[in-house]
Motif scaffolding. Structure first.
Motif, mmCIF file in Angstrom:
data_model
loop_
_atom_site.group_PDB
_atom_site.id
_atom_site.type_symbol
_atom_site.label_atom_id
_atom_site.label_comp_id
_atom_site.label_asym_id
_atom_site.label_seq_id
_atom_site.Cartn_x
_atom_site.Cartn_y
_atom_site.Cartn_z
ATOM 1 N N THR A 39 0.660 10.907 -4.010
ATOM 2 C CA THR A 39 0.063 11.301 -5.279
ATOM 3 C C THR A 39 -0.209 10.051 -6.117
ATOM 4 O O THR A 39 0.190 8.932 -5.760
ATOM 5 C CB THR A 39 1.002 12.233 -6.060
ATOM 6 N N ALA A 40 -0.867 10.260 -7.280
ATOM 7 C CA ALA A 40 -1.106 9.133 -8.190
ATOM 8 C C ALA A 40 0.206 8.520 -8.659
ATOM 9 O O ALA A 40 0.344 7.296 -8.764
ATOM 10 C CB ALA A 40 -1.930 9.596 -9.388
ATOM 11 N N ALA A 41 1.199 9.372 -8.956
ATOM 12 C CA ALA A 41 2.502 8.862 -9.377
ATOM 13 C C ALA A 41 3.154 8.064 -8.257
ATOM 14 O O ALA A 41 3.780 7.022 -8.496
ATOM 15 C CB ALA A 41 3.404 10.013 -9.819
ATOM 16 N N ASP A 42 3.027 8.538 -7.001
ATOM 17 C CA ASP A 42 3.577 7.803 -5.857
ATOM 18 C C ASP A 42 2.915 6.437 -5.726
ATOM 19 O O ASP A 42 3.593 5.420 -5.519
ATOM 20 C CB ASP A 42 3.353 8.588 -4.559
ATOM 21 N N LEU A 43 1.577 6.407 -5.824
ATOM 22 C CA LEU A 43 0.859 5.144 -5.718
ATOM 23 C C LEU A 43 1.260 4.179 -6.822
ATOM 24 O O LEU A 43 1.456 2.983 -6.593
ATOM 25 C CB LEU A 43 -0.651 5.390 -5.768
ATOM 26 N N GLY A 44 1.369 4.713 -8.060
ATOM 27 C CA GLY A 44 1.745 3.862 -9.178
ATOM 28 C C GLY A 44 3.135 3.286 -9.012
ATOM 29 O O GLY A 44 3.365 2.095 -9.223
ATOM 30 N N LEU A 45 4.089 4.134 -8.594
ATOM 31 C CA LEU A 45 5.461 3.666 -8.416
ATOM 32 C C LEU A 45 5.545 2.676 -7.265
ATOM 33 O O LEU A 45 6.137 1.602 -7.400
ATOM 34 C CB LEU A 45 6.389 4.855 -8.165
ATOM 35 N N MET A 46 4.955 3.011 -6.122
ATOM 36 C CA MET A 46 5.043 2.148 -4.955
ATOM 37 C C MET A 46 4.415 0.783 -5.220
ATOM 38 O O MET A 46 4.992 -0.259 -4.917
ATOM 39 C CB MET A 46 4.379 2.832 -3.760
ATOM 40 N N THR A 47 3.219 0.771 -5.823
ATOM 41 C CA THR A 47 2.547 -0.495 -6.087
ATOM 42 C C THR A 47 3.311 -1.305 -7.128
ATOM 43 O O THR A 47 3.388 -2.539 -7.041
ATOM 44 C CB THR A 47 1.105 -0.241 -6.557
ATOM 45 N N SER A 48 3.909 -0.629 -8.094
ATOM 46 C CA SER A 48 4.649 -1.335 -9.147
ATOM 47 C C SER A 48 5.905 -2.002 -8.616
ATOM 48 O O SER A 48 6.428 -2.925 -9.252
ATOM 49 C CB SER A 48 5.029 -0.355 -10.260
ATOM 50 N N LEU A 49 6.402 -1.568 -7.464
ATOM 51 C CA LEU A 49 7.631 -2.150 -6.937
ATOM 52 C C LEU A 49 7.462 -3.614 -6.554
ATOM 53 O O LEU A 49 8.442 -4.363 -6.513
ATOM 54 C CB LEU A 49 8.124 -1.334 -5.740
ATOM 55 N N PHE A 50 6.230 -4.034 -6.261
ATOM 56 C CA PHE A 50 5.974 -5.473 -6.080
ATOM 57 C C PHE A 50 6.428 -6.225 -7.324
ATOM 58 O O PHE A 50 7.127 -7.239 -7.241
ATOM 59 C CB PHE A 50 4.483 -5.694 -5.835
ATOM 60 N N TYR A 51 6.041 -5.722 -8.479
ATOM 61 C CA TYR A 51 6.364 -6.392 -9.738
ATOM 62 C C TYR A 51 7.819 -6.185 -10.135
ATOM 63 O O TYR A 51 8.406 -7.055 -10.778
ATOM 64 C CB TYR A 51 5.418 -5.895 -10.829
ATOM 65 N N ALA A 52 8.382 -5.047 -9.759
ATOM 66 C CA ALA A 52 9.800 -4.829 -10.040
ATOM 67 C C ALA A 52 10.642 -5.857 -9.289
ATOM 68 O O ALA A 52 11.538 -6.499 -9.861
ATOM 69 C CB ALA A 52 10.200 -3.411 -9.642
#
Length: 412
Positions: A39-52
């Motif tokens: 989902t969009a939330a999954d994509l946002g969370l997964m991609t943000s983990l690079f920055y986390a």
């Protein structure tokens, strides 16, 4: 070839790869969502983990750079990127995909900070601004490679093959830094002398001037990377209904603006002063987001190209905040000072990318699976308000003008 040129090339290659990995998900988001049912939330969370992962490593990274130097610290970290890239390439569900993305971020966390630390020892202080701006401009072209070229590679070979070969490239780059660089020329001190007061993160975090700079970096680099490395692509797919290569062409304007901005910010700050240039750039950066706040209007692709370029160009001026904080602390604390600000910037990228996904995902999709323009208007409205508030705090009395006696060079 001189040692300085070799050192510059080694760090430029590593920073190029870091930018490529950051931006890759914007182009392959559609395939990831389809192949793994995200989902969009999954994509946002997964991609943000690079920055986390990037943000979480910053404080220990700063201490390691000041104590061990970039020659040891960076190759060790880059092993995490190689492992993460292999894990990402082999993932068939959300959990390994997310773990791989996190490891990629951890491994790339030190590329720019390590270069800044090394350049301070290897180059004349009056040239550090120019050298750093050149490195970041060249390295940011990794974002260009993650636009149209990646879209072509993805269509021809698939995203799994791209990440598999990416792991090989990272290992070669890490070997180049370990074997081809030194922390400093012989006889040049790059860390505090034994027994000398070192100064720690407490000294940095107690300085009010740090807290003027950090929130601005949070929203400036955070919003820019959230759009460049993920939400710019879905916006083009859902609102303008573009094909992947067409979207990649427009994302190329955004990444091209970032590259141009990194090349331009140093000379502009030299001429007009870092704080004045920062205020002007962030004001334009905020204004660029207004185009996305019109849910009832589909802007033409030509206008989006111009807006994307301006958005990327002014977003790149986040580099000046690293220069400002570096001027406040002694050389043996430069690694910690820069990574402290960088931690906020990449925490902003992680959180804003995730939060934008939550906002967009709160709107229903149409029968074709597209989110409505209003979803993106709400997400960009959120980042616009945050950017405006951070700029107001930075530019308020005692903020952007807190140190008129700081050298005008962003490498001071």
């Amino acid at each position: 070839m001189s040692q300085r040129i070799t050192l510059f090339i080694c760090f430029a290659v590593g920073y190029f790869l870091s930018n490529f990995y950051r931006a890759a998900n914007a182009v392959i988001a559609g395939d990831l969502g389809r192949d793994l049912q995200l989902t969009a939330a999954d994509l946002g969370l997964m991609t943000s983990l690079f920055y986390a992962g990037f943000a979480l490593v910053q404080l220990p990274l700063g201490a390691a750079l000041d104590r061990l130097g970039p020659r040891v610290t960076l190759p060790a970290l880059m092993m995490a990127t190689a492992a993460g890239s292999l894990l990402f390439a082999s993932a068939h569900s959300f959990a390994p995909l997310a773990a791989g993305r996190t490891l990629i971020g951890v491994g790339m966390a030190g590329m720019l900070m390590g270069a800044i630390k090394a350049f301070g020892a290897w180059f004349d202080p009056r040239r550090v601004a120019t050298i750093t701006s050149l490195l970041v401009g060249i390295g940011a072209s990794g974002g260009l490679a993650a636009a149209t070229p990646l879209a072509w590679l993805n269509e021809r070979f698939g995203w799994r093959a791209v990440f598999l070969w990416g792991a090989v490239a990272v290992l070669v780059s890490a070997a180049g830094i370990a074997l081809g660089t030194r922390n400093a020329p012989r006889g040049v001190a790059w860390r505090a002398a034994p027994g000398a007061p070192g100064g720690g993160f407490g000294q940095i975090f107690r300085d009010l001037r740090f807290w003027r700079i950090a929130p601005l970096n949070f929203f400036l680099i955070g919003t820019m990377l959230a759009v460049q490395t993920l939400w710019g692509g879905p916006y083009l797919f859902d609102v303008l209904h573009l094909a992947p290569v067409q979207a990649g062409n427009l994302l190329l304007f955004l990444s091209g603006g970032v590259v141009a901005g990194y090349f331009a910010c140093g000379p502009l700050a030299d001429r007009f002063g870092a704080q004045r240039v920062t205020v002007a750039a962030v004001a334009v950066f905020a204004a660029a987001q207004l185009v996305f706040l019109l849910p009832g209007w589909m802007p033409p692709a030509a206008l989006i190209a111009v807006v994307f370029f301006g958005f990327g160009f002014t977003g790149a001026f986040n580099l000046l905040q690293l220069a400002e904080i570096r001027a406040l602390f002694p050389p043996h604390m430069s690694g910690r000072a820069a990574t402290a600000v960088n931690m906020f910037g990449f925490a902003g990228a992680a959180l804003l990318q995730w939060w934008m996904g939550l906002i967009i995902g709160a709107f229903p999709r149409d029968t074709a699976g597209h989110y409505p323009p209003a979803a993106y208007a709400a997400a960009f409205g959120f980042t616009l308000v945050g950017t405006a508030l951070a700029l107001a705090w930075y530019a308020s009395p005692g903020g952007a003008w807190w140190r008129q006696d700081v050298e005008r060079s962003p490498g001071a």
